[in-house]
Design a protein around this motif. Structure first.
Motif, mmCIF file in Angstrom:
data_model
loop_
_atom_site.group_PDB
_atom_site.id
_atom_site.type_symbol
_atom_site.label_atom_id
_atom_site.label_comp_id
_atom_site.label_asym_id
_atom_site.label_seq_id
_atom_site.Cartn_x
_atom_site.Cartn_y
_atom_site.Cartn_z
ATOM 1 N N UNK A 78 0.839 -1.204 0.000
ATOM 2 C CA UNK A 78 0.000 0.000 0.000
ATOM 3 C C UNK A 78 0.875 1.256 0.000
ATOM 4 N N UNK A 79 2.172 1.071 0.327
ATOM 5 C CA UNK A 79 3.102 2.212 0.366
ATOM 6 C C UNK A 79 3.839 2.310 -0.971
ATOM 7 N N UNK A 80 4.360 3.503 -1.251
ATOM 8 C CA UNK A 80 5.058 3.680 -2.530
ATOM 9 C C UNK A 80 6.548 3.395 -2.442
ATOM 10 N N UNK A 81 7.139 3.663 -1.260
ATOM 11 C CA UNK A 81 8.586 3.434 -1.091
ATOM 12 C C UNK A 81 8.913 3.538 0.395
ATOM 13 N N UNK A 82 10.154 3.207 0.746
ATOM 14 C CA UNK A 82 10.609 3.466 2.103
ATOM 15 C C UNK A 82 10.812 2.233 2.955
ATOM 16 N N UNK A 83 10.722 2.429 4.264
ATOM 17 C CA UNK A 83 11.087 1.403 5.241
ATOM 18 C C UNK A 83 9.968 0.370 5.416
ATOM 19 N N UNK A 84 9.816 -0.475 4.428
ATOM 20 C CA UNK A 84 8.763 -1.509 4.455
ATOM 21 C C UNK A 84 9.383 -2.808 3.936
ATOM 22 N N UNK A 85 10.229 -3.383 4.760
ATOM 23 C CA UNK A 85 11.032 -4.539 4.347
ATOM 24 C C UNK A 85 10.160 -5.668 3.801
ATOM 25 N N UNK A 86 10.553 -6.147 2.641
ATOM 26 C CA UNK A 86 9.851 -7.281 2.034
ATOM 27 C C UNK A 86 8.685 -6.880 1.157
ATOM 28 N N UNK A 87 8.320 -5.607 1.185
ATOM 29 C CA UNK A 87 7.166 -5.161 0.395
ATOM 30 C C UNK A 87 7.598 -4.803 -1.038
ATOM 31 N N UNK A 88 6.658 -4.809 -1.947
ATOM 32 C CA UNK A 88 6.958 -4.459 -3.345
ATOM 33 C C UNK A 88 6.039 -3.307 -3.769
ATOM 34 N N UNK A 89 6.656 -2.226 -4.210
ATOM 35 C CA UNK A 89 5.892 -1.029 -4.584
ATOM 36 C C UNK A 89 5.210 -1.186 -5.942
ATOM 37 N N UNK A 90 4.048 -0.567 -6.059
ATOM 38 C CA UNK A 90 3.372 -0.486 -7.351
ATOM 39 C C UNK A 90 4.251 0.213 -8.383
ATOM 40 N N UNK A 91 5.101 1.127 -7.913
ATOM 41 C CA UNK A 91 6.003 1.832 -8.844
ATOM 42 C C UNK A 91 6.929 0.839 -9.539
ATOM 43 N N UNK A 92 7.379 -0.171 -8.775
ATOM 44 C CA UNK A 92 8.305 -1.158 -9.362
ATOM 45 C C UNK A 92 7.557 -2.051 -10.366
ATOM 46 N N UNK A 93 6.319 -2.354 -10.043
ATOM 47 C CA UNK A 93 5.521 -3.203 -10.950
ATOM 48 C C UNK A 93 5.231 -2.448 -12.242
ATOM 49 N N UNK A 94 4.960 -1.177 -12.091
ATOM 50 C CA UNK A 94 4.714 -0.338 -13.257
ATOM 51 C C UNK A 94 5.963 -0.265 -14.131
ATOM 52 N N UNK A 95 7.126 -0.153 -13.489
ATOM 53 C CA UNK A 95 8.389 -0.085 -14.233
ATOM 54 C C UNK A 95 8.656 -1.396 -14.971
ATOM 55 N N UNK A 96 8.048 -2.497 -14.503
ATOM 56 C CA UNK A 96 8.197 -3.795 -15.186
ATOM 57 C C UNK A 96 7.079 -4.011 -16.210
ATOM 58 N N UNK A 97 6.353 -2.944 -16.522
ATOM 59 C CA UNK A 97 5.284 -2.997 -17.522
ATOM 60 C C UNK A 97 4.142 -3.930 -17.134
ATOM 61 N N UNK A 98 3.933 -4.088 -15.841
ATOM 62 C CA UNK A 98 2.754 -4.853 -15.423
ATOM 63 C C UNK A 98 1.502 -4.058 -15.802
ATOM 64 N N UNK A 99 0.485 -4.787 -16.227
ATOM 65 C CA UNK A 99 -0.796 -4.159 -16.540
ATOM 66 C C UNK A 99 -1.716 -4.216 -15.312
ATOM 67 N N UNK A 100 -1.620 -5.330 -14.599
ATOM 68 C CA UNK A 100 -2.580 -5.637 -13.534
ATOM 69 C C UNK A 100 -1.867 -5.982 -12.235
#
Ligand code: PEP
Length: 264
Positions: A78-100
């Motif tokens: 739910x967070x975009x970046x920062x101190x959230x160990x183990x989490x994956x940002x939507x920004x990173x998924x977008x950068x990988x061209x994920x659609x969904x």
């Protein structure tokens, strides 16, 4: 053949199966199989949801071979970046061209205590990063017995709809928890009834245009032998497929539901 108002989406949730090498092999086989079967992507869209560690490999393959296969992740932070160990940002998924990205799959709700409020925050995060969230809703066997099929999925969906705008694009996946991995899908009538109620819910919160535009999938023990019957429902716009999406032949056959003689 039923005329569908919306382009169907056949989405494969691989869950925690297949490493990146196995992922490449499966997507290659899926692409060949769809081609061999002369699959037409004009009315049906196919997408795969591999584990995080496979996404880069699958993205590279899709881009290099110009495959007509959508890509999604199974969760996001739910967070975009920062101190959230183990989490994956939507920004990173977008950068990988994920659609969904899947949000609120029942396994995450059960294993990670994801509440409707957490699901809303994840849907908002997905939308911030231009990903289409596939919001999973559905009742357990206990809910079904106590309050019927629609009450819980309607309430799960309502919480999310109330926190986003009518213009936001989401996909809804109705997945009765008792049907997932059980080998016993909802009947086509049960699936259509709940999907129709979910569409009414969208209409009540966000109006006609959003209700008519939003795709509502059914998920839970979908196979090539039952997909055609499920897709007869006017409000069922596709399927979220778990186990059967790990078999290229079977998944391709599901994607070609338009060609099936109904056998359910
Ligand atoms: C799922 O996990 O989303 C699912 C629908 O699984 P299965 O098709 O295996 O029931």
């Amino acid at each position: 053949m039923v005329e569908h108002a919306r382009k169907a989406l056949i989405a494969g949730n691989w869950k925690m199966n297949l490493d990146h090498l196995q992922a490449i092999a499966l997507v290659q086989k899926l692409a060949w199989t769809l081609k061999d079967r002369n699959f037409q992507s004009t009315t049906v869209e196919v997408a795969v949801f591999p584990p995080f560690t496979d996404l880069r490999s699958v993205q590279t393959l899709i881009a290099a071979d110009k495959l007509d296969i959508g890509l999604g992740a199974q969760d996001l932070s739910r967070h975009d970046s920062g101190a959230h160990t183990g989490e994956v940002s939507g920004a990173f998924l977008s950068a990988l061209a994920c659609d969904y990205v899947l949000v609120g799959h029942s396994e995450r709700r059960a294993d990670h205590g994801e509440t409707d409020e957490v699901c809303l925050a994840k849907v908002q995060a997905a939308l911030r990063h231009k990903l289409t969230p596939v919001l999973c809703v559905g009742e357990t066997a206990e809910d079904l017995e106590k309050v019927g099929a629609a009450a819980v999925p309607v309430s799960q969906l309502t919480t999310v709809l109330e926190g986003i705008s009518a213009d936001d694009e989401i996909v809804v996946a109705y997945e009765p928890v008792w049907a997932i991995g059980s080998g016993t899908p909802a009947t086509a009538e049960q699936a259509e009834e709940v999907c129709s109620t979910l569409r009414d819910t969208i209409r009540n919160v966000h109006g006609d245009e959003a209700a008519e535009r939003t795709r509502i999938l059914y998920g839970g023990s979908v196979k090539s032998s039952n997909i055609a019957g499920l897709m007869r429902g006017a409000n069922v716009d596709g399927a979220l497929v778990g186990g059967a999406s790990l078999d290229a032949e079977e998944f391709a056959a599901i994607a070609q539901f338009e060609k099936h003689v109904t056998v359910d």
